[in-house]
Motif scaffolding. Structure first.
Motif, PDB file in Angstrom:
ATOM      1  N   VAL A  31       1.007  -8.151   8.627  1.00 51.04           N
ATOM      2  CA  VAL A  31       1.270  -6.759   8.117  1.00 51.04           C
ATOM      3  C   VAL A  31       2.536  -6.061   8.520  1.00 51.04           C
ATOM      4  O   VAL A  31       2.877  -6.246   9.754  1.00 51.04           O
ATOM      5  CB  VAL A  31       0.044  -5.996   8.858  1.00 51.04           C
ATOM      6  CG1 VAL A  31       0.021  -4.305   8.251  1.00 51.04           C
ATOM      7  CG2 VAL A  31      -1.335  -6.522   8.458  1.00 51.04           C
ATOM      8  N   CYS A  38       2.641  -1.646   4.191  1.00 53.74           N
ATOM      9  CA  CYS A  38       1.867  -0.391   4.008  1.00 53.74           C
ATOM     10  C   CYS A  38       3.001   0.639   4.480  1.00 53.74           C
ATOM     11  O   CYS A  38       3.757   0.525   5.523  1.00 53.74           O
ATOM     12  CB  CYS A  38       0.784  -0.399   5.060  1.00 53.74           C
ATOM     13  SG  CYS A  38      -0.168   1.316   4.981  1.00 53.74           S
ATOM     14  N   GLU A  39       2.969   1.692   3.373  1.00 49.51           N
ATOM     15  CA  GLU A  39       3.773   2.694   3.894  1.00 49.51           C
ATOM     16  C   GLU A  39       3.386   3.341   5.206  1.00 49.51           C
ATOM     17  O   GLU A  39       2.124   3.281   5.447  1.00 49.51           O
ATOM     18  CB  GLU A  39       3.912   3.989   2.742  1.00 49.51           C
ATOM     19  CG  GLU A  39       5.101   3.525   1.718  1.00 49.51           C
ATOM     20  CD  GLU A  39       6.422   3.925   2.385  1.00 49.51           C
ATOM     21  OE1 GLU A  39       6.394   4.550   3.190  1.00 49.51           O
ATOM     22  OE2 GLU A  39       7.387   2.949   1.891  1.00 49.51           O
ATOM     23  N   HIS A  74      -4.818   4.439   4.394  1.00 51.90           N
ATOM     24  CA  HIS A  74      -4.250   3.196   4.643  1.00 51.90           C
ATOM     25  C   HIS A  74      -4.977   2.232   5.555  1.00 51.90           C
ATOM     26  O   HIS A  74      -4.881   1.081   5.147  1.00 51.90           O
ATOM     27  CB  HIS A  74      -2.957   3.742   5.234  1.00 51.90           C
ATOM     28  CG  HIS A  74      -1.933   4.253   4.517  1.00 51.90           C
ATOM     29  ND1 HIS A  74      -0.651   4.901   4.953  1.00 51.90           N
ATOM     30  CD2 HIS A  74      -1.961   4.652   3.198  1.00 51.90           C
ATOM     31  CE1 HIS A  74      -0.002   5.296   4.039  1.00 51.90           C
ATOM     32  NE2 HIS A  74      -0.658   5.141   3.077  1.00 51.90           N
ATOM     33  N   VAL A  97       4.841  -2.584   8.378  1.00 56.26           N
ATOM     34  CA  VAL A  97       4.837  -1.040   8.190  1.00 56.26           C
ATOM     35  C   VAL A  97       6.259  -0.546   7.566  1.00 56.26           C
ATOM     36  O   VAL A  97       7.051  -1.125   8.042  1.00 56.26           O
ATOM     37  CB  VAL A  97       4.448  -0.313   9.552  1.00 56.26           C
ATOM     38  CG1 VAL A  97       4.485   1.223   9.246  1.00 56.26           C
ATOM     39  CG2 VAL A  97       3.000  -0.531   9.914  1.00 56.26           C
ATOM     40  N   ILE A 124      -5.698  -1.787   4.505  1.00 52.49           N
ATOM     41  CA  ILE A 124      -5.064  -2.605   5.239  1.00 52.49           C
ATOM     42  C   ILE A 124      -6.367  -3.661   5.871  1.00 52.49           C
ATOM     43  O   ILE A 124      -6.123  -4.640   5.947  1.00 52.49           O
ATOM     44  CB  ILE A 124      -4.449  -1.891   6.648  1.00 52.49           C
ATOM     45  CG1 ILE A 124      -3.120  -1.444   6.150  1.00 52.49           C
ATOM     46  CG2 ILE A 124      -3.993  -3.206   7.709  1.00 52.49           C
ATOM     47  CD1 ILE A 124      -2.438  -0.539   7.409  1.00 52.49           C
ATOM     48  N   VAL A 135       0.057  -7.748   3.818  1.00 56.45           N
ATOM     49  CA  VAL A 135       0.224  -6.236   3.556  1.00 56.45           C
ATOM     50  C   VAL A 135       1.613  -5.742   4.116  1.00 56.45           C
ATOM     51  O   VAL A 135       2.131  -6.059   5.341  1.00 56.45           O
ATOM     52  CB  VAL A 135      -0.803  -5.492   4.313  1.00 56.45           C
ATOM     53  CG1 VAL A 135      -0.761  -4.282   4.273  1.00 56.45           C
ATOM     54  CG2 VAL A 135      -2.284  -6.201   4.008  1.00 56.45           C
ATOM     55  N   ILE A 166       0.915  -0.998   0.124  1.00 57.99           N
ATOM     56  CA  ILE A 166      -0.006   0.061   0.339  1.00 57.99           C
ATOM     57  C   ILE A 166       0.983   1.105  -0.160  1.00 57.99           C
ATOM     58  O   ILE A 166       1.705   1.434   0.990  1.00 57.99           O
ATOM     59  CB  ILE A 166      -0.926  -0.115   1.192  1.00 57.99           C
ATOM     60  CG1 ILE A 166      -1.785  -1.265   0.939  1.00 57.99           C
ATOM     61  CG2 ILE A 166      -1.703   1.271   1.334  1.00 57.99           C
ATOM     62  CD1 ILE A 166      -2.633  -1.487   2.421  1.00 57.99           C
ATOM     63  N   THR A 195      -2.299   8.729   2.881  1.00 56.43           N
ATOM     64  CA  THR A 195      -2.381   8.228   4.279  1.00 56.43           C
ATOM     65  C   THR A 195      -3.744   8.208   4.417  1.00 56.43           C
ATOM     66  O   THR A 195      -4.223   7.015   5.075  1.00 56.43           O
ATOM     67  CB  THR A 195      -1.592   9.160   5.074  1.00 56.43           C
ATOM     68  OG1 THR A 195      -0.280   9.202   4.700  1.00 56.43           O
ATOM     69  CG2 THR A 195      -1.832   8.773   6.559  1.00 56.43           C
ATOM     70  N   VAL A 239       0.302   4.554   9.534  1.00 57.26           N
ATOM     71  CA  VAL A 239      -0.844   3.882   9.603  1.00 57.26           C
ATOM     72  C   VAL A 239      -1.993   4.640   9.154  1.00 57.26           C
ATOM     73  O   VAL A 239      -2.891   4.153   8.397  1.00 57.26           O
ATOM     74  CB  VAL A 239      -1.153   3.011  10.716  1.00 57.26           C
ATOM     75  CG1 VAL A 239      -2.303   2.090  10.630  1.00 57.26           C
ATOM     76  CG2 VAL A 239       0.211   1.901  10.922  1.00 57.26           C
TER      77      VAL A 239
END
Length: 337
Positions: A115, A90-91, A74, A117, A78, A88, A67, A71, A94
């Motif tokens: 997940v 994700c940038e 997000h 980050v 997720i 996942v 992802i 923002t 969160v």
């Protein structure tokens, strides 16, 4: 071979696409973006297809999604991806809301899906070497941590208005780095910030120059310095003082040439920005994610790590606005479940 869907085809999405495509155990299969031409162009570069984000998430042939969207999307993505059985990455951050991020963490945990980050700086070779040396006792007990992170120039004010502010957008990397190196959350955060670089940033309700001091239960102290302007380049340094010595991670320079003459000693400037400075870290980050999803290692940066850094950003924001120190317990209490 992990089949990957990339959500977001902007600047950071393109960085991730390169890492995914170059890895021997992942294949970029689908790309989405709110701008159709961006998704189609990036997909074409890597032999993937351009599709809608929710179509990618619903596709059972896709193993994981990355992802890299704005923002404010997000947490929703997720939750949707983990509910669909996807791993996942994700940038950061969160979410802009700590309460929403914690709700996302709880929802994702119920699915059991992994997940991660995207705090890519944890994978920078210099920073990982510093952490290894500290954990190996090479400087005794760590006592004082200093993190410097200066951008070469501020982003457009239109970006500032939707970014969540310097503490959530920029310094959140440094909050996570402090957690990574210290191995614990601080008990109190004090912050001061000003808009001295660009008054328009101040009029937009943000700061462009800030210093945060964090104190820990065992007496350690950490200091983070951020600025949106360093005319000489991207300044990224870490210094850790311990009872038996000092560890330093210096800037990566444009080249290693040093000129020494009767007029003085000069060298190259730091690399200009994060794409040049942290490309090896992005590749290492993706490799770590692949290994974790394949069950070879534990997930190195969890959704809980992302929530922790966001909570610190919230504490710093409150402190800068009030002029008073903020206890982490007070920040977490209202949203604790």
């Amino acid at each position: 071979m992990l089949r990957i869907g990339l959500l977001g085809a902007g600047r950071i999405g393109r960085v991730h696409a390169q890492a995914i495509a170059a890895h021997p155990h992942s294949q970029l299969c689908a790309v989405s973006d709110a701008i159709a031409d961006a998704a189609e162009g990036l997909a074409a570069e890597h032999g993937a297809t351009a599709r809608d984000s929710m179509e990618i998430i619903a596709d059972p042939s896709i193993d994981a999604v990355l992802i890299a969207t704005p923002t404010d999307t997000h947490s929703d993505l997720i939750e949707a991806a983990t509910a669909a059985g996807k791993a996942v990455l994700c940038e950061k951050p969160v979410d802009l809301s700590l309460e929403r991020a914690m709700a996302c963490q709880a929802a994702a945990a119920e699915t059991g899906q992994p997940v991660m980050v995207g705090f890519n700086r944890r994978f920078d070779p210099s920073f990982t070497a510093l952490k290894s040396a500290a954990e190996g006792g090479e400087i005794g007990k760590p006592e004082l941590l200093s993190i410097t992170s200066f951008d070469p120039a501020p982003p457009p004010v239109n970006y500032i208005k939707v970014s969540g502010g310097l503490f959530r957008d920029m310094m959140i990397h440094d909050f996570d780095m402090a957690n990574y190196l210290m191995g614990q959350l601080p008990v109190q955060i004090s912050a001061v910030g000003t808009a001295i670089v660009d008054p328009e940033i101040g009029r937009a309700g943000d700061v462009d120059t800030a210093v945060v001091t964090m104190t820990y239960a065992d007496g350690m102290i950490a200091v983070i310095k951020n600025s949106r302007r360093a005319v000489y380049g991207y300044d990224q340094r870490i210094e850790m003082l311990g009872s038996d010595g000092l560890l330093q991670a210096h800037n990566i320079l444009e080249n290693a040439v040093v000129k020494s003459t009767a007029n003085g000693v000069t060298g190259a400037k730091p690399t200009y920005f994060f794409l040049e400075r942290y490309m090896p870290a992005y590749r290492a980050e993706w490799d770590a994610f692949v290994k974790a999803v394949q069950g070879e290692t534990a997930m190195p940066v969890t959704l809980g790590d992302g929530v922790a850094a966001l909570a610190m950003a919230e504490a710093a924001t409150r402190s800068a606005q009030s002029g008073q120190p903020v206890a982490m317990a007070d920040v977490l209490k209202p949203v604790a479940k």
